[in-house]
Design a protein around this motif. Structure first.
Motif, PDB file in Angstrom:
ATOM      1  N   PRO A  26      -9.161   1.238   8.669  1.00  0.00           N
ATOM      2  CA  PRO A  26      -8.130   0.416   9.279  1.00  0.00           C
ATOM      3  C   PRO A  26      -6.736   0.804   8.804  1.00  0.00           C
ATOM      4  O   PRO A  26      -6.550   1.170   7.663  1.00  0.00           O
ATOM      5  N   ALA A  27      -5.784   0.717   9.687  1.00  0.00           N
ATOM      6  CA  ALA A  27      -4.398   0.951   9.316  1.00  0.00           C
ATOM      7  C   ALA A  27      -3.795  -0.398   8.943  1.00  0.00           C
ATOM      8  O   ALA A  27      -3.197  -1.064   9.771  1.00  0.00           O
ATOM      9  N   VAL A  28      -4.009  -0.815   7.716  1.00  0.00           N
ATOM     10  CA  VAL A  28      -3.521  -2.102   7.235  1.00  0.00           C
ATOM     11  C   VAL A  28      -2.336  -1.848   6.310  1.00  0.00           C
ATOM     12  O   VAL A  28      -2.443  -1.077   5.369  1.00  0.00           O
ATOM     13  N   THR A  29      -1.213  -2.502   6.602  1.00  0.00           N
ATOM     14  CA  THR A  29      -0.022  -2.359   5.776  1.00  0.00           C
ATOM     15  C   THR A  29       0.247  -3.697   5.102  1.00  0.00           C
ATOM     16  O   THR A  29       0.461  -4.704   5.770  1.00  0.00           O
ATOM     17  N   PHE A  30       0.239  -3.690   3.777  1.00  0.00           N
ATOM     18  CA  PHE A  30       0.443  -4.907   3.011  1.00  0.00           C
ATOM     19  C   PHE A  30       1.918  -5.232   2.833  1.00  0.00           C
ATOM     20  O   PHE A  30       2.273  -6.364   2.517  1.00  0.00           O
ATOM     21  N   GLY A  31       2.786  -4.259   3.003  1.00  0.00           N
ATOM     22  CA  GLY A  31       4.221  -4.480   2.870  1.00  0.00           C
ATOM     23  C   GLY A  31       4.588  -5.001   1.493  1.00  0.00           C
ATOM     24  O   GLY A  31       4.010  -4.587   0.486  1.00  0.00           O
ATOM     25  N   PRO A  32       5.541  -5.957   1.411  1.00  0.00           N
ATOM     26  CA  PRO A  32       5.971  -6.496   0.114  1.00  0.00           C
ATOM     27  C   PRO A  32       4.849  -7.198  -0.652  1.00  0.00           C
ATOM     28  O   PRO A  32       4.915  -7.336  -1.870  1.00  0.00           O
ATOM     29  N   LEU A  33       3.805  -7.620   0.058  1.00  0.00           N
ATOM     30  CA  LEU A  33       2.684  -8.288  -0.603  1.00  0.00           C
ATOM     31  C   LEU A  33       1.994  -7.347  -1.595  1.00  0.00           C
ATOM     32  O   LEU A  33       1.513  -7.793  -2.634  1.00  0.00           O
ATOM     33  N   LYS A  34       1.984  -6.059  -1.307  1.00  0.00           N
ATOM     34  CA  LYS A  34       1.334  -5.100  -2.202  1.00  0.00           C
ATOM     35  C   LYS A  34       1.957  -5.161  -3.593  1.00  0.00           C
ATOM     36  O   LYS A  34       1.256  -5.288  -4.591  1.00  0.00           O
ATOM     37  N   PRO A  82      -5.659  -6.188  -8.644  1.00  0.00           N
ATOM     38  CA  PRO A  82      -5.165  -6.152  -7.262  1.00  0.00           C
ATOM     39  C   PRO A  82      -6.079  -5.391  -6.298  1.00  0.00           C
ATOM     40  O   PRO A  82      -6.159  -5.742  -5.125  1.00  0.00           O
ATOM     41  N   SER A  83      -6.771  -4.383  -6.790  1.00  0.00           N
ATOM     42  CA  SER A  83      -7.635  -3.620  -5.885  1.00  0.00           C
ATOM     43  C   SER A  83      -8.788  -4.477  -5.365  1.00  0.00           C
ATOM     44  O   SER A  83      -9.259  -4.272  -4.245  1.00  0.00           O
ATOM     45  N   GLU A  84      -9.231  -5.470  -6.144  1.00  0.00           N
ATOM     46  CA  GLU A  84     -10.276  -6.381  -5.666  1.00  0.00           C
ATOM     47  C   GLU A  84      -9.751  -7.272  -4.545  1.00  0.00           C
ATOM     48  O   GLU A  84     -10.468  -7.582  -3.599  1.00  0.00           O
ATOM     49  N   VAL A  85      -8.482  -7.668  -4.634  1.00  0.00           N
ATOM     50  CA  VAL A  85      -7.875  -8.463  -3.564  1.00  0.00           C
ATOM     51  C   VAL A  85      -7.801  -7.612  -2.308  1.00  0.00           C
ATOM     52  O   VAL A  85      -8.139  -8.061  -1.211  1.00  0.00           O
ATOM     53  N   ARG A  86      -7.376  -6.377  -2.465  1.00  0.00           N
ATOM     54  CA  ARG A  86      -7.286  -5.443  -1.343  1.00  0.00           C
ATOM     55  C   ARG A  86      -8.639  -5.288  -0.657  1.00  0.00           C
ATOM     56  O   ARG A  86      -8.740  -5.351   0.562  1.00  0.00           O
ATOM     57  N   GLU A  87      -9.699  -5.103  -1.453  1.00  0.00           N
ATOM     58  CA  GLU A  87     -11.044  -4.964  -0.896  1.00  0.00           C
ATOM     59  C   GLU A  87     -11.458  -6.217  -0.133  1.00  0.00           C
ATOM     60  O   GLU A  87     -12.057  -6.129   0.935  1.00  0.00           O
ATOM     61  N   ALA A  88     -11.142  -7.388  -0.678  1.00  0.00           N
ATOM     62  CA  ALA A  88     -11.492  -8.645  -0.017  1.00  0.00           C
ATOM     63  C   ALA A  88     -10.770  -8.778   1.320  1.00  0.00           C
ATOM     64  O   ALA A  88     -11.349  -9.235   2.313  1.00  0.00           O
TER      65      ALA A  88
END
Length: 112
Positions: A26-34, A82-88
């Motif tokens: 997926p092309a997911v962009t988290f922007g400032p949330l990252k 943070p990588s676990e949040v990204r995976e979720a």
């Protein structure tokens, strides 16, 4: 014969560097949330993240999605980094593949 082995090796090399080789990542962009997620103190529950960043939006291939709707129903879940949040988030979008925005290991530490 060396030709098939070389061809397989090249395919493997390309698969590591070519996001298209991993199927429909997926092309997911988290922007400032990252950055906010990377600076947050861990461990943290999904409920705490929803409270603080729930209104944050992510760009997805089909439009935008709010963090609170993606973590909805998993408020008791605890994240260690943070990588676990990204995976979720990717799982909630129906994609277990990595986002092309950045490799997973780039989610744990901020650049200095």
């Amino acid at each position: 014969m060396p030709l098939p082995a070389d061809r397989d090796r090249m395919s493997g090399d390309n698969a590591e560097h070519d996001p298209e080789a991993h199927g429909s990542a997926p092309a997911v962009t988290f922007g400032p949330l990252k950055r906010a997620l990377r600076e947050h103190r861990y461990p943290v529950t999904a409920a705490e993240l929803i409270e603080q960043y729930g209104a944050a939006t992510l760009e997805t291939p089909t439009g935008t999605a709010r963090l609170d709707s993606l973590l909805e129903g998993s408020e008791e879940r605890q994240f260690r980094d943070p990588s676990e949040v990204r995976e979720a988030v990717l799982d909630a979008l129906g994609h277990a593949d990595a986002s092309p925005e950045a490799p997973a290991d780039e989610w744990t530490e901020l650049p200095r």
